[in-house]
Design an enzyme around this catalytic site. Structure first.
Site, short mmCIF file in Angstrom:
data_model
loop_
_atom_site.label_atom_id
_atom_site.label_comp_id
_atom_site.label_asym_id
_atom_site.label_seq_id
_atom_site.Cartn_x
_atom_site.Cartn_y
_atom_site.Cartn_z
N HIS A 233 0.86 -1.19 0.00
CA HIS A 233 0.00 0.00 0.00
C HIS A 233 0.90 1.24 0.00
O HIS A 233 1.91 1.27 0.70
CB HIS A 233 -0.86 -0.02 1.27
CG HIS A 233 -1.89 1.07 1.34
ND1 HIS A 233 -1.56 2.37 1.69
CD2 HIS A 233 -3.21 1.06 1.09
CE1 HIS A 233 -2.66 3.09 1.66
NE2 HIS A 233 -3.68 2.34 1.30
N CYS A 271 -3.82 2.37 -4.42
CA CYS A 271 -4.72 3.20 -3.62
C CYS A 271 -4.76 4.57 -4.29
O CYS A 271 -3.80 5.35 -4.20
CB CYS A 271 -4.25 3.31 -2.17
SG CYS A 271 -5.33 4.40 -1.20
N HIS A 298 -7.76 0.20 -4.02
CA HIS A 298 -8.52 1.05 -3.09
C HIS A 298 -8.99 2.24 -3.91
O HIS A 298 -8.15 3.00 -4.40
CB HIS A 298 -7.61 1.60 -1.99
CG HIS A 298 -7.24 0.61 -0.94
ND1 HIS A 298 -6.45 0.96 0.13
CD2 HIS A 298 -7.58 -0.68 -0.77
CE1 HIS A 298 -6.30 -0.10 0.91
NE2 HIS A 298 -6.96 -1.11 0.39
N ASP A 351 -12.77 2.92 -0.85
CA ASP A 351 -11.93 3.25 0.29
C ASP A 351 -12.50 4.50 0.94
O ASP A 351 -12.83 5.47 0.25
CB ASP A 351 -10.50 3.49 -0.20
CG ASP A 351 -9.51 3.52 0.94
OD1 ASP A 351 -9.84 3.04 2.03
OD2 ASP A 351 -8.39 4.03 0.73
N HIS A 352 -12.59 4.48 2.20
CA HIS A 352 -13.14 5.60 2.99
C HIS A 352 -14.48 6.06 2.38
O HIS A 352 -14.82 5.74 1.27
CB HIS A 352 -12.19 6.79 3.07
CG HIS A 352 -10.85 6.44 3.63
ND1 HIS A 352 -9.87 7.37 3.84
CD2 HIS A 352 -10.34 5.26 4.04
CE1 HIS A 352 -8.80 6.77 4.35
NE2 HIS A 352 -9.06 5.50 4.47
N TYR A 368 -14.57 4.94 7.76
CA TYR A 368 -15.15 3.62 7.49
C TYR A 368 -16.58 3.49 8.02
O TYR A 368 -16.99 2.43 8.47
CB TYR A 368 -14.25 2.53 8.06
CG TYR A 368 -12.95 2.41 7.28
CD1 TYR A 368 -12.90 1.63 6.13
CD2 TYR A 368 -11.81 3.11 7.65
CE1 TYR A 368 -11.73 1.53 5.39
CE2 TYR A 368 -10.64 3.02 6.92
CZ TYR A 368 -10.61 2.23 5.78
OH TYR A 368 -9.46 2.13 5.04
C1 DNO Z 1 -6.43 3.61 5.43
C2 DNO Z 1 -5.87 2.38 4.92
C3 DNO Z 1 -4.54 2.02 5.52
C4 DNO Z 1 -4.08 0.70 4.97
C5 DNO Z 1 -2.75 0.28 5.41
C6 DNO Z 1 -2.30 -0.92 4.62
O1 DNO Z 1 -7.60 3.77 5.38
O2 DNO Z 1 -5.85 2.39 3.55
O3 DNO Z 1 -4.68 1.87 6.90
O4 DNO Z 1 -4.94 -0.29 5.40
O5 DNO Z 1 -1.84 1.29 5.25
O6 DNO Z 1 -1.25 -1.51 5.30
#
Ligand code: DNO
Length: 396
Positions: A233, A271, A298, A351-352, A368
């Protein structure tokens, strides 16, 4: 793409049944209660897997098996930690979970300065304010050498802001920056944080990169042998903070890593939010260039505010062309399908999400909450279906 959803485990207020209602089929989770670097026992992995399957879902991705600081700094009992990491990879792969996300950020996992940034619509977003970082860095932590890392205008703004802050504002900011979970498995107090910063002073970016490469040379073959894939990531934010070395912030970082560790079982979590907060990153170009080694996506967007600050935007708004990214990843899936790759389908998760409607005031993991991600997933699903319809020639 497979629609997945991050779940923080049995304590998450967003439950497995909610994930099913959101229409996702895959769950992204970790054994958060035993994620301090120790090996994950088969029994724990299988229990979690059974729990997910009982809800009619599958455990698609492990996010994350945390990488201990000892491994990143190659100090202390790092050899034991690496052996434990190898055992954890084998345990999840044995249980059939083959995609493993991790990050290699020094000390901090993702960092925000505001969890309740009010949007014009009345919802709330997460925000990163570079001036707040400077406030903490220059006037609270008083990190030696910090001046050189902030341009004069930001230093000035930070000084003014700091003068107007009450003790409680400073405590709130510090809490966000160094001792806050979720998904951050290691938390610090100020002295402990400063101590870790000192450790990393001796490790320039190329040193951290070398440690990452050594780590991957140790774990990627284990993943490959188990039929699993690791996917790093990016740094979040994708630029240095607190003078820490960063090695996964730009396309060039990915290029260097892929060249140094050609093993395909060592790949990338694309991401779009983390990479996307750095205006120099072109996410569509990155999806194209790194496609064959993108094991997980993500999908989220950010809006740059011009001074290194940014906030999290609507999934389809903001500075990143998510439609372009999705279209590129779907072309990649087709290419993989034609090659007969077993991992042709790329798991994605919204994501988020913004904090919206009934979620406002509830206990949720920041970023989340349920409704914001439900909206993000629905929008992204619309994009995926539309791209598919065009590709199949059903619409013009
Ligand atoms: C945040 C996430 C990070 C991710 C870690 C992966 O929302 O994308 O916490 O899970 O960095 O190791």
């Amino acid at each position: 793409m497979q629609e997945t959803w991050r779940w923080f485990g049995p304590d998450d207020t967003v439950q497995l049944s909610h994930i099913a209602q959101a229409g996702a089929s895959g769950v992204v989770t970790a054994l958060h209660h035993i994620n301090q670097g120790q090996a994950w026992p088969d029994a724990e992995v299988l229990a979690r897997k059974r729990q997910i399957e009982a809800a009619g879902l599958s455990w698609s991705v492990v996010e994350s098996i945390a990488v201990a600081e000892e491994i990143k700094t190659r100090s202390g009992d790092f050899r034991q930690r690496i052996a434990d990491y190898q055992r954890s990879i084998e345990a999840v792969a044995r249980a059939g979970v083959k995609t493993i996300c991790y990050n290699f950020m020094a000390i901090t996992d993702w960092t925000r300065t505001d969890l309740m940034y009010r949007l014009p619509t009345g919802g709330y977003a997460l925000r990163f304010d570079h001036t707040d970082i400077a406030v903490y860095d220059l006037f609270v932590l008083r990190r030696p050498g910090a001046e050189a890392d902030h341009p004069p205008e930001r230093r000035q703004r930070a000084e003014q802001r700091f003068k107007a802050m009450a003790e409680s504002d400073i405590a709130d900011l510090e809490h966000l920056l160094i001792d806050w979970l979720p998904a951050r498995e290691f938390v610090y107090d100020r002295a402990g944080f400063q101590k870790m910063l000192d450790v990393y002073k001796a490790i320039p970016p190329d040193g951290l990169r070398a440690n990452l490469i050594e780590f991957l040379n140790e774990v990627a073959p284990v993943a490959a042998a188990a039929g699993a894939r690791l996917c790093i990531h990016p740094d979040d934010p994708a630029f240095p903070i607190f003078g820490l070395p960063r090695v996964m912030s730009t396309a060039d970082d990915v290029r260097q890593l892929f060249a140094a560790v050609p093993e395909p079982a060592s790949g990338l979590t694309l991401c779009t939010g983390a990479f996307g907060c750095n205006p120099r990153n072109d996410l569509v170009a990155m999806a194209e260039e790194f496609g064959p080694r993108i094991h997980f996506a993500h999908l989220r967007n950010t809006r740059h505010e011009g001074d290194g600050s940014f906030h999290e935007a609507e999934h389809l708004d903001g500075n990143t062309d998510l439609i372009g990214v999705v279209a590129s990843l779907m072309r990649e899936e087709e290419r993989r399908g034609a090659e007969g790759r077993a991992d042709a389908i790329i798991p994605m998760r919204p994501d988020h999400g913004h904090l919206l409607i009934d979620d406002i005031g509830k206990t949720v993991n920041p970023g989340y909450s349920c409704i914001g991600r439900l909206k993000g997933l629905a929008e992204l699903r619309g994009v995926m279906r539309t791209v598919a319809a065009f590709r199949e020639g059903r619409v013009r």
